[in-house]
Design an enzyme around this catalytic site. Structure first.
Site, PDB file in Angstrom:
ATOM      1  N   HIS A 102      -3.409   7.470   2.248  1.00 37.05           N
ATOM      2  CA  HIS A 102      -3.638   6.346   1.742  1.00 37.05           C
ATOM      3  C   HIS A 102      -5.219   5.865   2.768  1.00 37.05           C
ATOM      4  O   HIS A 102      -5.489   5.772   3.379  1.00 37.05           O
ATOM      5  CB  HIS A 102      -3.443   4.696   2.794  1.00 37.05           C
ATOM      6  CG  HIS A 102      -3.192   3.190   1.931  1.00 37.05           C
ATOM      7  ND1 HIS A 102      -4.100   3.270   1.089  1.00 37.05           N
ATOM      8  CD2 HIS A 102      -3.474   2.226   3.068  1.00 37.05           C
ATOM      9  CE1 HIS A 102      -3.780   1.927   0.692  1.00 37.05           C
ATOM     10  NE2 HIS A 102      -3.449   1.484   2.214  1.00 37.05           N
ATOM     11  N   ASN A 123     -10.184  -0.296   0.450  1.00 40.65           N
ATOM     12  CA  ASN A 123      -8.895  -0.259   0.482  1.00 40.65           C
ATOM     13  C   ASN A 123      -7.808  -0.777  -1.384  1.00 40.65           C
ATOM     14  O   ASN A 123      -8.257  -1.716  -1.409  1.00 40.65           O
ATOM     15  CB  ASN A 123      -7.990  -1.027   1.320  1.00 40.65           C
ATOM     16  CG  ASN A 123      -6.294  -1.109   1.406  1.00 40.65           C
ATOM     17  OD1 ASN A 123      -5.990   0.021   0.516  1.00 40.65           O
ATOM     18  ND2 ASN A 123      -6.146  -1.154   2.348  1.00 40.65           N
ATOM     19  N   CYS A 130       0.534  -0.897  -0.284  1.00 39.87           N
ATOM     20  CA  CYS A 130      -0.053   0.151  -0.140  1.00 39.87           C
ATOM     21  C   CYS A 130       0.657   1.221   0.177  1.00 39.87           C
ATOM     22  O   CYS A 130       0.557   2.523  -0.504  1.00 39.87           O
ATOM     23  CB  CYS A 130      -0.987  -0.359   0.646  1.00 39.87           C
ATOM     24  SG  CYS A 130      -2.080  -1.632   0.990  1.00 39.87           S
TER      25      CYS A 130
HETATM   26  C1  LIG Z   1      -9.876  -5.140   9.822  1.00 40.02           C
HETATM   27  C2  LIG Z   1     -10.583  -3.930  11.329  1.00 40.02           C
HETATM   28  C3  LIG Z   1     -11.575  -3.299  10.245  1.00 40.02           C
HETATM   29  C4  LIG Z   1     -10.931  -5.023  11.934  1.00 40.02           C
HETATM   30  O1  LIG Z   1     -11.655  -3.964  12.711  1.00 40.02           O
HETATM   31  P1  LIG Z   1     -11.820  -3.836  14.078  1.00 40.02           P
HETATM   32  O2  LIG Z   1     -12.447  -3.160  15.233  1.00 40.02           O
HETATM   33  O3  LIG Z   1      -9.923  -4.468  14.172  1.00 40.02           O
HETATM   34  O4  LIG Z   1     -11.881  -5.463  14.645  1.00 40.02           O
HETATM   35  P2  LIG Z   1     -11.617  -6.568  15.266  1.00 40.02           P
HETATM   36  O5  LIG Z   1     -11.000  -7.449  14.559  1.00 40.02           O
HETATM   37  O6  LIG Z   1     -10.770  -6.280  16.491  1.00 40.02           O
HETATM   38  O7  LIG Z   1     -12.872  -7.985  15.104  1.00 40.02           O
HETATM   39  C5  LIG Z   1     -13.847  -6.900  16.006  1.00 40.02           C
HETATM   40  C6  LIG Z   1     -15.083  -8.346  16.430  1.00 40.02           C
HETATM   41  O8  LIG Z   1     -15.500  -8.417  14.915  1.00 40.02           O
HETATM   42  C7  LIG Z   1     -15.937  -9.078  14.022  1.00 40.02           C
HETATM   43  N1  LIG Z   1     -15.804  -8.447  12.620  1.00 40.02           N
HETATM   44  C8  LIG Z   1     -14.777  -8.445  11.874  1.00 40.02           C
HETATM   45  N2  LIG Z   1     -14.801  -8.250  10.719  1.00 40.02           N
HETATM   46  C9  LIG Z   1     -16.132  -8.088  10.581  1.00 40.02           C
HETATM   47  C10 LIG Z   1     -16.936  -8.046   9.263  1.00 40.02           C
HETATM   48  N3  LIG Z   1     -16.460  -7.661   8.093  1.00 40.02           N
HETATM   49  N4  LIG Z   1     -18.283  -8.237   9.576  1.00 40.02           N
HETATM   50  C11 LIG Z   1     -18.803  -8.461  11.150  1.00 40.02           C
HETATM   51  N5  LIG Z   1     -18.349  -8.550  11.902  1.00 40.02           N
HETATM   52  C12 LIG Z   1     -16.823  -8.489  11.952  1.00 40.02           C
HETATM   53  C13 LIG Z   1     -14.799  -9.716  14.141  1.00 40.02           C
HETATM   54  O9  LIG Z   1     -14.966 -10.982  14.478  1.00 40.02           O
HETATM   55  C14 LIG Z   1     -14.413  -9.378  16.069  1.00 40.02           C
HETATM   56  O10 LIG Z   1     -15.494 -10.615  16.568  1.00 40.02           O
HETATM   57  P3  LIG Z   1     -16.005 -10.719  18.350  1.00 40.02           P
HETATM   58  O11 LIG Z   1     -15.514  -9.685  18.855  1.00 40.02           O
HETATM   59  O12 LIG Z   1     -17.295 -11.708  18.064  1.00 40.02           O
HETATM   60  O13 LIG Z   1     -14.447 -12.112  18.316  1.00 40.02           O
HETATM   61  C15 LIG Z   1      -9.672  -3.417  11.708  1.00 40.02           C
HETATM   62  O14 LIG Z   1      -8.981  -3.824  12.502  1.00 40.02           O
HETATM   63  C16 LIG Z   1      -8.185  -2.417  10.975  1.00 40.02           C
HETATM   64  O15 LIG Z   1      -9.238  -1.364   9.768  1.00 40.02           O
HETATM   65  N6  LIG Z   1      -7.336  -2.609  10.112  1.00 40.02           N
HETATM   66  C17 LIG Z   1      -6.117  -2.436   9.841  1.00 40.02           C
HETATM   67  C18 LIG Z   1      -6.546  -3.044   8.057  1.00 40.02           C
HETATM   68  C19 LIG Z   1      -5.971  -2.358   7.343  1.00 40.02           C
HETATM   69  O16 LIG Z   1      -5.116  -0.788   7.203  1.00 40.02           O
HETATM   70  N7  LIG Z   1      -5.039  -2.693   6.388  1.00 40.02           N
HETATM   71  C20 LIG Z   1      -4.111  -3.014   5.424  1.00 40.02           C
HETATM   72  C21 LIG Z   1      -2.965  -1.770   5.497  1.00 40.02           C
HETATM   73  S1  LIG Z   1      -2.522  -1.163   4.478  1.00 40.02           S
END
Ligand SMILES: CC(C)(COP(=O)(O)OP(=O)(O)OC[C@H]1O[C@@H](n2cnc3c(N)ncnc32)[C@H](O)[C@@H]1OP(=O)(O)O)[C@@H](O)C(=O)NCCC(=O)NCCS
Length: 356
Positions: A247, A277, A111
């Site tokens: 980004h 993204n 990215c």
């Molecule tokens: C991936 C991301 C959106 C997840 O959001 P988060 O708030 O951190 O969520 P978590 O991973 O802690 O998960 C929280 C809950 O939501 C759930 N969940 C995850 N994805 C889900 C979805 N698409 N729909 C519904 N629930 C979801 C998880 O299973 C978890 O459930 P649980 O509490 O029962 O275990 C976030 O961590 C993120 O944006 N990370 C960086 C991503 C990124 O920038 N990637 C590329 C870099 S270039």
């Protein structure tokens, strides 16, 4: 002093939309969760290859710069999802636009790739070996979507953006930049089996593997800190920053980066709701749209910041030149498609299954 400035810009987003409602049919997720946790409402799914999208974006950028493909000395294509690893997607791009004089190569910094490529082209122009460079970010991350992995399947989309970077005697251009890598943490965001590791085998599932919350925390820290450092290195105060083009991975990461720079939301360009993204393509697509919408004024100080697989990060301060309107336009477009978004993703579902 020989400088480098952006004289053309363009984008290509494929026409087929994957909405959050569509995703509810493919994965165990909801529009409400995706919207509130990421800021994404829809993303585009490509029916063509990365170099096709790159070629359309490049044609628009060349027209905006008043250049032809024959004027280009160097093509840098930032991508981590090339249609083939051999040869580089940049060579297909070079052929498709007819840039006969150009050297062409891919840059894979995930990215962060567009800022990496922009700074390499900038240094080659300042060094005197290149006069006109085409710097492109293009991705087809939909290839790696696994709908049983809902935390990643909802994040990514396809698209391309391009700029023409030209030698110039005017002051400005890339005032400062920082490129960084933390390869020790590469495993927290990667696509296993996307290359030649191990033995060739029929069963080599490829999909994005990510520890989301850790990536989130590191991205907030790296993008915020690097942005603050490049602003200082450029000799600017944060009050002198006109626009942040970050980004587009998660709107909460963007908000945190803006807060770190003490920027008002009106000084931040955000289009994640429409495209998700698109990795190395997010910044050049956002830049092209910011210009289309009149959000860039002559002489503006623009901060670019990114974080991604590698782990990599990058930031730069770019002082815009005197022209914010294109010199010309192009009618370049992707071929039309009748395929539905579910048709385009049938291979992903066949390989990994649905997540619902
Ligand atoms: C991936 C991301 C959106 C997840 O959001 P988060 O708030 O951190 O969520 P978590 O991973 O802690 O998960 C929280 C809950 O939501 C759930 N969940 C995850 N994805 C889900 C979805 N698409 N729909 C519904 N629930 C979801 C998880 O299973 C978890 O459930 P649980 O509490 O029962 O275990 C976030 O961590 C993120 O944006 N990370 C960086 C991503 C990124 O920038 N990637 C590329 C870099 S270039």
């Amino acid at each position: 002093m020989r400088n480098a400035t952006i004289t053309g810009w363009g984008k290509c987003v494929p026409p087929t939309v994957l909405s959050n409602a569509d995703l509810e049919q493919l994965a165990e997720t909801t529009d409400e969760w995706i919207t509130t946790r990421t800021g994404i409402k829809e993303r585009r799914i490509a029916h063509v290859e990365v170099s096709d999208m790159a070629a359309v974006a490049s044609r628009h950028a060349l027209a905006a710069a008043g250049k032809t493909a024959e004027d280009v000395d160097l093509i840098l294509l930032a991508t981590c999802s090339p249609e083939r690893t051999i040869p580089a997607a940049a060579t297909h791009l070079q052929a498709k636009i007819g840039a006969r004089r150009a050297a062409a190569m891919d840059i894979n910094a995930a990215c962060s790739g567009f800022i990496y490529a922009l700074s390499v082209a900038d240094q080659m122009i300042k060094g005197g070996s290149v006069t006109t460079a085409l710097v492109v970010g293009a991705e087809k991350l939909s290839f790696f979507l696994n709908f049983t992995e809902r935390s990643t399947a909802v994040l990514f989309g396809d698209g391309a953006g391009a700029v023409v970077l030209e030698a110039s005697d005017e002051p400005g251009g890339l005032l400062s930049f920082e490129l960084g890598t933390d390869g020790e943490n590469a495993g927290i965001l990667c696509v296993p089996f996307s290359g030649t590791e191990g033995q060739p085998a029929l069963e080599r599932p490829q999909w994005v593997n990510m520890e989301g919350p850790t990536v989130f925390r590191l991205a907030v820290q790296a993008m915020g800190d690097a942005s603050a450092r490049v602003v200082e290195e450029a000799g600017l105060s944060v009050e002198e920053v006109d626009l942040l083009i970050p980004h587009q991975a998660n709107v909460r990461i963007i908000d945190a980066t803006a807060r770190r720079l003490k920027l008002d939301p009106s000084q931040v360009y955000v289009n994640i709701a429409s495209y998700g993204n698109t990795s190395a393509a997010t910044i050049p697509i956002a830049l092209a749209e910011a210009l289309e919408e009149g959000r860039v004024a002559p002489g503006d100080n623009i901060v670019f910041a990114a974080f991604g697989g590698g782990l990599t990060w990058a930031a730069g301060v770019f002082r815009w030149g005197s022209r914010v309107t294109p010199l010309g336009t192009s009618d370049a477009a992707l071929p039309p498609t009748d395929a539905s978004v579910f048709d385009l993703l049938a291979g992903n579902v066949a390989m990994h299954g649905k997540g619902v």
